[in-house]
Write an enzyme that holds these catalytic residues in place. Structure first.
Site, short mmCIF file in Angstrom:
data_model
loop_
_atom_site.label_atom_id
_atom_site.label_comp_id
_atom_site.label_asym_id
_atom_site.label_seq_id
_atom_site.Cartn_x
_atom_site.Cartn_y
_atom_site.Cartn_z
CE LYS A 267 58.03 28.32 52.38
NZ LYS A 267 57.19 29.42 51.84
CG ASP A 272 55.69 26.78 46.72
OD1 ASP A 272 54.95 25.80 46.52
OD2 ASP A 272 55.29 27.85 47.21
CE LYS A 279 54.48 29.42 44.67
NZ LYS A 279 53.81 30.53 45.36
CG ASP A 290 58.99 29.04 49.01
OD1 ASP A 290 59.00 30.10 49.66
OD2 ASP A 290 58.01 28.28 49.00
CG ASP A 349 51.22 28.67 46.45
OD1 ASP A 349 52.34 28.16 46.64
OD2 ASP A 349 51.07 29.80 45.94
CD GLU A 351 54.55 26.14 50.21
OE1 GLU A 351 55.59 26.78 50.39
OE2 GLU A 351 53.55 26.62 49.65
NE ARG A 353 50.42 29.67 55.59
CZ ARG A 353 49.78 30.78 55.23
NH1 ARG A 353 48.59 31.05 55.73
NH2 ARG A 353 50.31 31.60 54.35
#
Length: 495
Positions: A267, A272, A279, A290, A349, A351, A353
């Site tokens: 990933k 993010d 967030k 991230d 959030d 995201e 996956r």
């Protein structure tokens, strides 16, 4: 720059090193090297232990200067705890403390004798590699975004010699340590860079650099238009709010002839914000980390190439920035993934996956024998396992056992979480094939269940490294995990 490692059987009292590291157990018991230095110095070490200035408690250290009869100007006493209970965790702690203390000294080289410690079930080769990696991890310094200093800096640790005979087994251990250390440093540096530098294009450039510097490595970078033609609607949905274009990075190493490859997927959310589901402010700056799943699989790929492992390896990294904007994807949007499955976005959030599901579909074009993805995927995994273990999810018991064993050997440990079909119902929605979140309970597991929908029965495992990829705080740092675990898994496949 990665430390240089060497083997030296020379006696610790005569070796010309700026610092010699020896072990001390609780109760004043000395390792053989410490006992030799004690005798050569007329009992200087015994006097320090008798006074209580050095206790031998695990993870403690004491520096002694200018001992008579000893060539080295410094002796570092490192606590190994109770001699009867000196296990892997204790040894790792002692190795880390030794590295921390050496980093603080104005020296360019040191010699360690901690290879003498007896660790049940672990041989000299394991101790050599563990010591080398722990010292290199402590010696790492992030300097990429600091102003260069005009004055000369004190010497920094660059070389570590380890007490052992120079034979084939020991040399192999240090060769592996060098490669893993290089992969870990690569992952840490990439993870630590700020997002205004480390954006998707920068990650792609680093992958291209790996290919340029290593014969036998091929690289391809897919652009937004390429991904659109492939139907990667989930990945592109996450990317559409950012001014930084997404990249799908594909690296291949062909060291195994015609064998089916192993596949690593990471990933790569370079920052993010949470998107429209913004967030909270506290800790948001840490969301540059991230992309540590991407950094980890790239680091593992680099180490495998450095070792010239006799296997085929493909590494796929979806690199994307998740930002709010006029074109951002929204809660309630329906995205169509490359697999054809439609996904209702309930939270922008969640995201990671969404980019991984398209990468998992894409990597199957290589017909891999195993797929392993690594992702800073869920805060729920941190709640469940804390900062010590990565979450492991797979339906393949053999693969789970192999990955867990690799983690134990490298002290880059994981813990298996269930991937039962019972959890799949939490992803149901009335508007698409599945939702991108599964509710408030079992969030790490439902994220794994989501990814499993895109693996088509392949041998696959998911590593949630949200708790292990970085150390929290304003002086926190990327750890480089799970590079050691992944490289050990690949080494084990080579016998």
């Amino acid at each position: 720059m990665t430390l240089q490692f060497a083997l030296s059987p020379e006696h610790p009292d005569t070796i010309a090193s700026p610092c010699v590291v020896v072990g001390l157990y609780q109760g004043g018991k000395l390792t053989p090297a410490a006992a030799l230095l004690d005798a050569a110095s007329g009992g200087a070490i015994s006097r320090v232990t008798a006074s209580g200035d050095a206790t031998g408690k695990a993870g403690t250290s004491t520096v002694l200067f200018g001992l008579a009869g000893i060539a080295s100007p410094r002796v570092l006493l490192v606590g190994l705890g109770d001699a009867a209970k000196c296990d892997v965790a204790t040894f790792q702690r002692a190795a880390g403390e030794a590295g921390r203390a050496l980093k603080a000294m104005p020296i360019a080289s040191a010699h360690t004798t901690l290879t003498e410690a007896e660790i049940p079930g672990h041989d000299l080769a394991w101790k050599l590699r563990a010591l080398a990696l722990a010292t290199d991890a402590q010696a790492y310094r992030y300097r990429a975004t600091f102003k260069p200093k005009s004055e000369a800096e004190p010497a920094q640790l660059a070389t570590l010699s380890l007490a052992a005979a120079d034979d084939a087994t020991a040399r192999t251990a240090l060769t592996q340590a060098r490669a893993i250390a290089e992969g870990v440093r690569f992952a840490r540096e990439l993870g630590n860079l700020p997002p205004n530098i480390c954006n998707p294009a920068h990650v792609a450039a680093q992958a291209q650099r790996i290919a340029q510097q290593h014969a036998g490595v091929d690289v391809e970078v897919l652009e937004r238009e390429d991904m659109a033609k492939l139907g990667m609607g989930a990945l592109l949905g996450v990317a559409q709010g950012s001014a930084n274009a997404p990249k799908l990075i594909v690296l291949q190493w062909r060291g195994g002839g015609d064998a089916r490859p192993y596949a690593l997927v990471g990933k790569g959310i370079t920052f993010d914000s949470g998107g429209i589901s913004l967030k909270p402010g506290a800790g948001r700056e840490e969301m540059k980390f991230d992309m540590c799943g991407a950094a980890g699989v790239l680091g593992a790929f680099l180490a495998a190439v450095e070792l010239k492992l006799p296997l085929n390896l493909v590494c796929v990294v979806p690199a994307v920035e998740n930002m709010p904007g006029g074109n951002s994807y929204r809660p309630s949007d329906i995205l169509t993934s490359m697999s054809g499955l439609t996904i209702e976005v309930l939270n922008t959030d969640a995201e990671g996956r969404l980019i991984l599901c398209d990468a998992l579909t894409y990597v199957q074009k290589f017909d891999p024998q195993v797929i392993i993805d690594a992702a800073t995927l869920t805060g729920a995994c941190v709640v469940a396992l804390g900062k010590h273990a990565s979450g492991l999810m797979t339906r393949d018991d053999e693969l789970a056992a192999q990955l867990l064993a690799a983690g134990e050997r490298t002290h880059d440990r994981a813990w298996r979480l269930p991937l039962w079909d019972d959890y799949q119902s939490q992803l149901e929605t009335g508007f698409a094939d599945l939702a991108n979140i599964g509710g408030k309970y079992g969030g790490a597991i439902t994220a794994g269940c989501f990814l499993s929908r895109f693996t088509n029965g392949r041998r696959w495992a998911h590593l949630d490294i949200a708790g292990t990829a970085w150390i929290d705080g304003r002086k926190g740092s990327a750890t480089g995990r799970p590079v050691p675990l992944l490289v050990q898994y690949l080494l084990d496949r080579c016998g």
